[in-house]
Design a protein around this motif. Sequence first.
Motif, PDB file in Angstrom:
ATOM      1  N   ARG A  79       0.842  -1.189   0.000  1.00 22.25           N
ATOM      2  CA  ARG A  79       0.000   0.000   0.000  1.00 22.25           C
ATOM      3  C   ARG A  79       0.881   1.244   0.000  1.00 22.25           C
ATOM      4  O   ARG A  79       1.877   1.300   0.725  1.00 22.25           O
ATOM      5  N   PRO A  80       0.535   2.241  -0.802  1.00 23.11           N
ATOM      6  CA  PRO A  80       1.366   3.446  -0.884  1.00 23.11           C
ATOM      7  C   PRO A  80       1.416   4.200   0.437  1.00 23.11           C
ATOM      8  O   PRO A  80       0.438   4.243   1.188  1.00 23.11           O
ATOM      9  N   VAL A  81       2.584   4.780   0.718  1.00 22.01           N
ATOM     10  CA  VAL A  81       2.781   5.575   1.925  1.00 22.01           C
ATOM     11  C   VAL A  81       2.572   7.052   1.576  1.00 22.01           C
ATOM     12  O   VAL A  81       3.093   7.532   0.564  1.00 22.01           O
ATOM     13  N   PHE A  82       1.828   7.759   2.427  1.00 26.29           N
ATOM     14  CA  PHE A  82       1.538   9.177   2.217  1.00 26.29           C
ATOM     15  C   PHE A  82       2.151  10.020   3.332  1.00 26.29           C
ATOM     16  O   PHE A  82       2.318   9.548   4.467  1.00 26.29           O
ATOM     17  N   VAL A  83       2.467  11.260   3.003  1.00 27.28           N
ATOM     18  CA  VAL A  83       2.818  12.266   4.007  1.00 27.28           C
ATOM     19  C   VAL A  83       1.940  13.495   3.775  1.00 27.28           C
ATOM     20  O   VAL A  83       1.480  13.757   2.653  1.00 27.28           O
ATOM     21  N   THR A  84       1.703  14.200   4.864  1.00 25.10           N
ATOM     22  CA  THR A  84       0.945  15.442   4.740  1.00 25.10           C
ATOM     23  C   THR A  84       1.927  16.588   4.511  1.00 25.10           C
ATOM     24  O   THR A  84       2.816  16.840   5.318  1.00 25.10           O
ATOM     25  N   LEU A  85       1.786  17.264   3.379  1.00 22.16           N
ATOM     26  CA  LEU A  85       2.688  18.343   2.999  1.00 22.16           C
ATOM     27  C   LEU A  85       1.855  19.542   2.558  1.00 22.16           C
ATOM     28  O   LEU A  85       1.062  19.451   1.612  1.00 22.16           O
ATOM     29  N   ASN A  86       2.012  20.646   3.304  1.00 23.61           N
ATOM     30  CA  ASN A  86       1.226  21.858   3.020  1.00 23.61           C
ATOM     31  C   ASN A  86      -0.273  21.578   3.012  1.00 23.61           C
ATOM     32  O   ASN A  86      -1.027  22.050   2.163  1.00 23.61           O
ATOM     33  N   GLY A  87      -0.686  20.729   3.965  1.00 22.89           N
ATOM     34  CA  GLY A  87      -2.103  20.455   4.126  1.00 22.89           C
ATOM     35  C   GLY A  87      -2.660  19.424   3.170  1.00 22.89           C
ATOM     36  O   GLY A  87      -3.867  19.155   3.180  1.00 22.89           O
ATOM     37  N   GLN A  88      -1.803  18.831   2.350  1.00 24.59           N
ATOM     38  CA  GLN A  88      -2.283  17.843   1.390  1.00 24.59           C
ATOM     39  C   GLN A  88      -1.511  16.529   1.542  1.00 24.59           C
ATOM     40  O   GLN A  88      -0.317  16.529   1.844  1.00 24.59           O
ATOM     41  N   ASN A  89      -2.233  15.409   1.331  1.00 25.06           N
ATOM     42  CA  ASN A  89      -1.593  14.091   1.363  1.00 25.06           C
ATOM     43  C   ASN A  89      -0.900  13.818   0.033  1.00 25.06           C
ATOM     44  O   ASN A  89      -1.523  13.951  -1.037  1.00 25.06           O
ATOM     45  N   GLN A  90       0.365  13.448   0.116  1.00 27.83           N
ATOM     46  CA  GLN A  90       1.128  13.150  -1.092  1.00 27.83           C
ATOM     47  C   GLN A  90       1.850  11.809  -0.915  1.00 27.83           C
ATOM     48  O   GLN A  90       2.336  11.487   0.172  1.00 27.83           O
ATOM     49  N   GLU A  91       1.880  11.039  -2.004  1.00 27.79           N
ATOM     50  CA  GLU A  91       2.590   9.762  -1.965  1.00 27.79           C
ATOM     51  C   GLU A  91       4.098   9.997  -1.891  1.00 27.79           C
ATOM     52  O   GLU A  91       4.623  10.885  -2.559  1.00 27.79           O
ATOM     53  N   THR A  92       4.766   9.173  -1.091  1.00 23.12           N
ATOM     54  CA  THR A  92       6.217   9.300  -0.951  1.00 23.12           C
ATOM     55  C   THR A  92       6.974   8.487  -1.999  1.00 23.12           C
ATOM     56  O   THR A  92       8.166   8.699  -2.198  1.00 23.12           O
ATOM     57  N   GLY A  93       6.286   7.568  -2.636  1.00 20.22           N
ATOM     58  CA  GLY A  93       6.948   6.650  -3.561  1.00 20.22           C
ATOM     59  C   GLY A  93       7.312   5.334  -2.904  1.00 20.22           C
ATOM     60  O   GLY A  93       7.683   4.376  -3.582  1.00 20.22           O
TER      61      GLY A  93
END
Length: 340
Positions: A46-60
């Motif tokens: 399952r893809p890993v996400f981080v919250t960046l500037n209020g948005q969830n983004q995939e880390t790869g």
Amino acid sequence: MAHNLFGERFYGNRQPAWHGLGIVSQQDESAIDVLGQLGEYTIEKRPVFVTLNGQNQETGDFALIRSATKEDQKEVNFGYCTKQYAVMQPKEIAEIFDDSVKQPVETMGMLGSGEKLFLTWKLPDIDVKSDDKVQTYGFVASGYDGKFGSSLSVVTTRVVCQNTFNIAINEGENQKYNDTGKGKVWSGRHNSSNMKRDLSIWMEHVQEKALRKSEEIKESLEAMAMYPIGSTTQLAEILFSVYNDPQPLPADYPSKLRDEKQEKIDMLAEKARNDRYLVEELFNGAGTQIDNTMWGLFNSITEYENWGRMTKKPAEYSIVMGNRANTMAKAYNLITSYIA
């Protein structure tokens, strides 16, 4: 716990394990049937996400998530991996084994929370006399934590728990399969697209080679049993070759270090003399069912290395892959050279 089993997920063919857990079957069973009894689970990327500037983004990166099971009723994160990581599910390993080896499972189990899996099967044993057998196993290990890959080895350890799993892994790592017929045969990374194909091919190869090798070794050991020790001189010569004295101190060794070095040489020489004396005692009547043949001498050496040698360290490692294993292999090669 020393066994570190996932719940009671252990299967043994006819012979229980020391921990008394799991399933002991009185009939031969396929890997798929065994897995069904132990309980199947799957591992999902399952893809890993981080919250960046209020948005969830995939880390790869990806998390390796085990499905919920009867033991804990929840999903478990085993670790992290890259996009290229290919999961070889427990069911796929069982199917590959059944298709390639076509033999009954000897043991199967899961460790930790299921992040490691082991499967073993009996390779043809070598029956020299009615009560003398040498047993080896095909051993498949697979991990799902993003670090531990998959491997196939030929070992003398019947894997039933975490401790025996570790011993078998080390046994595989420390022996060259082509030289000894034991050791690591194949290892695969989870980022290889050919991992399942390669495991299947190597499993089949191990089984076929074991059938051929067992006949060769059986012939050698049977020849030992028919070859008498000709004299005390011959016995002493073989023992001296197996437990040889250290090299003498070189004449040009630094004078300030000579005494210290000579003391070490004397200690090793005394140890070798003691080894030869104790093995000869076993051969001359103190051993278990020892006769006056090369087979009797070989058994005297293996009895001493496995049971008679005193040591401050745990014996398990040395017996299967360390100095004791090396001494027994040396004795085997030396004795077979006498009867060739």
